[in-house]
Design a protein around this motif. Structure first.
Motif, PDB file in Angstrom:
ATOM      1  N   VAL A  54       0.854  -1.185   0.000  1.00 12.57           N
ATOM      2  CA  VAL A  54       0.000   0.000   0.000  1.00 12.57           C
ATOM      3  C   VAL A  54       0.891   1.237   0.000  1.00 12.57           C
ATOM      4  O   VAL A  54       2.070   1.154   0.338  1.00 12.57           O
ATOM      5  CB  VAL A  54      -0.935   0.031   1.235  1.00 12.57           C
ATOM      6  N   GLU A  55       0.328   2.379  -0.380  1.00 11.11           N
ATOM      7  CA  GLU A  55       1.074   3.632  -0.249  1.00 11.11           C
ATOM      8  C   GLU A  55       0.970   4.095   1.198  1.00 11.11           C
ATOM      9  O   GLU A  55      -0.090   3.980   1.817  1.00 11.11           O
ATOM     10  CB  GLU A  55       0.525   4.707  -1.177  1.00 11.11           C
ATOM     11  N   GLU A  56       2.072   4.596   1.736  1.00 12.92           N
ATOM     12  CA  GLU A  56       2.091   5.038   3.129  1.00 12.92           C
ATOM     13  C   GLU A  56       2.603   6.467   3.199  1.00 12.92           C
ATOM     14  O   GLU A  56       3.452   6.872   2.400  1.00 12.92           O
ATOM     15  CB  GLU A  56       3.002   4.108   3.936  1.00 12.92           C
ATOM     16  N   THR A  57       2.068   7.215   4.134  1.00 13.54           N
ATOM     17  CA  THR A  57       2.545   8.572   4.408  1.00 13.54           C
ATOM     18  C   THR A  57       2.861   8.667   5.883  1.00 13.54           C
ATOM     19  O   THR A  57       2.038   8.293   6.722  1.00 13.54           O
ATOM     20  CB  THR A  57       1.481   9.628   4.035  1.00 13.54           C
ATOM     21  N   LEU A 103       2.861   9.591  12.714  1.00  9.58           N
ATOM     22  CA  LEU A 103       1.636   8.970  12.237  1.00  9.58           C
ATOM     23  C   LEU A 103       1.933   8.234  10.941  1.00  9.58           C
ATOM     24  O   LEU A 103       2.772   8.684  10.145  1.00  9.58           O
ATOM     25  CB  LEU A 103       0.562  10.025  11.998  1.00  9.58           C
ATOM     26  N   CYS A 104       1.241   7.113  10.728  1.00 12.58           N
ATOM     27  CA  CYS A 104       1.378   6.312   9.512  1.00 12.58           C
ATOM     28  C   CYS A 104      -0.007   6.189   8.880  1.00 12.58           C
ATOM     29  O   CYS A 104      -0.879   5.531   9.445  1.00 12.58           O
ATOM     30  CB  CYS A 104       1.883   4.912   9.825  1.00 12.58           C
ATOM     31  N   LEU A 105      -0.180   6.817   7.736  1.00 12.10           N
ATOM     32  CA  LEU A 105      -1.447   6.741   7.010  1.00 12.10           C
ATOM     33  C   LEU A 105      -1.244   5.815   5.826  1.00 12.10           C
ATOM     34  O   LEU A 105      -0.348   6.044   4.998  1.00 12.10           O
ATOM     35  CB  LEU A 105      -1.852   8.131   6.517  1.00 12.10           C
ATOM     36  N   CYS A 106      -2.031   4.744   5.741  1.00 15.15           N
ATOM     37  CA  CYS A 106      -1.927   3.782   4.647  1.00 15.15           C
ATOM     38  C   CYS A 106      -3.172   3.842   3.783  1.00 15.15           C
ATOM     39  O   CYS A 106      -4.292   3.889   4.288  1.00 15.15           O
ATOM     40  CB  CYS A 106      -1.768   2.356   5.184  1.00 15.15           C
ATOM     41  N   GLN A 107      -2.934   3.814   2.462  1.00 14.47           N
ATOM     42  CA  GLN A 107      -4.045   3.810   1.519  1.00 14.47           C
ATOM     43  C   GLN A 107      -3.708   2.886   0.361  1.00 14.47           C
ATOM     44  O   GLN A 107      -2.689   3.107  -0.294  1.00 14.47           O
ATOM     45  CB  GLN A 107      -4.285   5.217   1.008  1.00 14.47           C
ATOM     46  N   PRO A 108      -4.465   1.823   0.136  1.00 18.90           N
ATOM     47  CA  PRO A 108      -5.579   1.387   0.953  1.00 18.90           C
ATOM     48  C   PRO A 108      -5.128   0.923   2.336  1.00 18.90           C
ATOM     49  O   PRO A 108      -3.937   0.963   2.647  1.00 18.90           O
ATOM     50  CB  PRO A 108      -6.204   0.238   0.161  1.00 18.90           C
ATOM     51  N   ARG A 109      -6.045   0.436   3.119  1.00 20.39           N
ATOM     52  CA  ARG A 109      -5.819   0.064   4.512  1.00 20.39           C
ATOM     53  C   ARG A 109      -4.689  -0.958   4.659  1.00 20.39           C
ATOM     54  O   ARG A 109      -4.562  -1.898   3.891  1.00 20.39           O
ATOM     55  CB  ARG A 109      -7.131  -0.517   5.068  1.00 20.39           C
ATOM     56  N   PHE A 110      -3.843  -0.767   5.689  1.00 18.34           N
ATOM     57  CA  PHE A 110      -2.770  -1.711   6.002  1.00 18.34           C
ATOM     58  C   PHE A 110      -3.352  -3.062   6.398  1.00 18.34           C
ATOM     59  O   PHE A 110      -4.319  -3.150   7.148  1.00 18.34           O
ATOM     60  CB  PHE A 110      -1.919  -1.177   7.171  1.00 18.34           C
ATOM     61  N   ARG A 111      -2.738  -4.105   5.868  1.00 15.23           N
ATOM     62  CA  ARG A 111      -3.046  -5.484   6.261  1.00 15.23           C
ATOM     63  C   ARG A 111      -1.715  -6.179   6.500  1.00 15.23           C
ATOM     64  O   ARG A 111      -0.770  -6.012   5.724  1.00 15.23           O
ATOM     65  CB  ARG A 111      -3.814  -6.214   5.148  1.00 15.23           C
ATOM     66  N   ALA A 112      -1.612  -6.963   7.546  1.00 14.79           N
ATOM     67  CA  ALA A 112      -0.351  -7.611   7.918  1.00 14.79           C
ATOM     68  C   ALA A 112       0.226  -8.443   6.771  1.00 14.79           C
ATOM     69  O   ALA A 112       1.445  -8.484   6.583  1.00 14.79           O
ATOM     70  CB  ALA A 112      -0.553  -8.477   9.165  1.00 14.79           C
TER      71      ALA A 112
END
Length: 127
Positions: A54-57, A103-112
Motif C-alpha cells: 500500500v502507499e504510506e505517508t 503517524l502512519c497513514l496507509c491507503q488502501p488500509r494496512f493489512r499484515a
C-alpha cells in the motif's frame, strides 16, 4: 444499536512489533479504505527494512531521525511528511535522544499480509 457514522474501535493499545517499533492502531477497520497508526521508535533504534503493498505517508510528530525510502536517505523532524510509494523499501532511524513519534497513514488500509520483511529475505533462512 450502533450509530451509522460510528467506526468501531478496538481501544488504543500500544504494542511492540518485530519491526523494532511500538504501534498504536488509531483507525483500522475493514469498512474503511485507509488506516491510521501512531509509531514510536526508541532512541538509537533503526526500524526493519521493509516494503508494503500500500502507499504510506508518515507525519513526524516529535523527535528526529533519518528516513530511508528506496535507498535515498534524508533527515526528518516535527511537521515533516514523507510519502512512501507502494512496494518501496523503507526504514527510519531514531538518531536522537528522545522517542521518534510519527503517524502512519496507509491507503488502501494496512493489512499484515501486505508487509514484506526485506532484512530476513536478504539474509536468507535462519539456521
Amino acid at each position: 444499536m450502533t450509530h451509522p457514522f460510528l467506526i468501531p474501535g478496538k481501544g488504543l493499545r500500544e504494542f511492540y512489533t518485530p519491526e523494532r517499533c511500538f504501534i498504536t492502531e488509531l483507525l483500522s477497520h475493514p469498512s474503511r479504505e485507509v488506516s491510521l497508526a501512531r509509531a514510536r521508535v526508541a532512541p538509537g533504534v533503526t526500524t526493519q527494512l521493509h516494503a508494503l503493498d500500500v502507499e504510506e505517508t508518515y507525519v513526524i510528530e516529535t523527535g528526529s531521525g533519518v528516513m530511508e525510502v528506496g535507498g535515498d536517505r534524508f533527515r526528518v523532524g516535527p511537521g515533516d511528511g514523507v510519502r512512501i510509494p507502494t512496494g518501496t523499501p523503507q526504514r527510519i532511524e531514531n538518531d536522537g535522544v528522545t522517542d521518534l513519534v510519527f503517524l502512519c497513514l496507509c491507503q488502501p488500509r494496512f493489512r499484515a499480509e501486505g508487509y514484506a520483511d526485506l532484512e530476513t529475505q536478504a539474509d536468507g533462512p535462519s539456521p
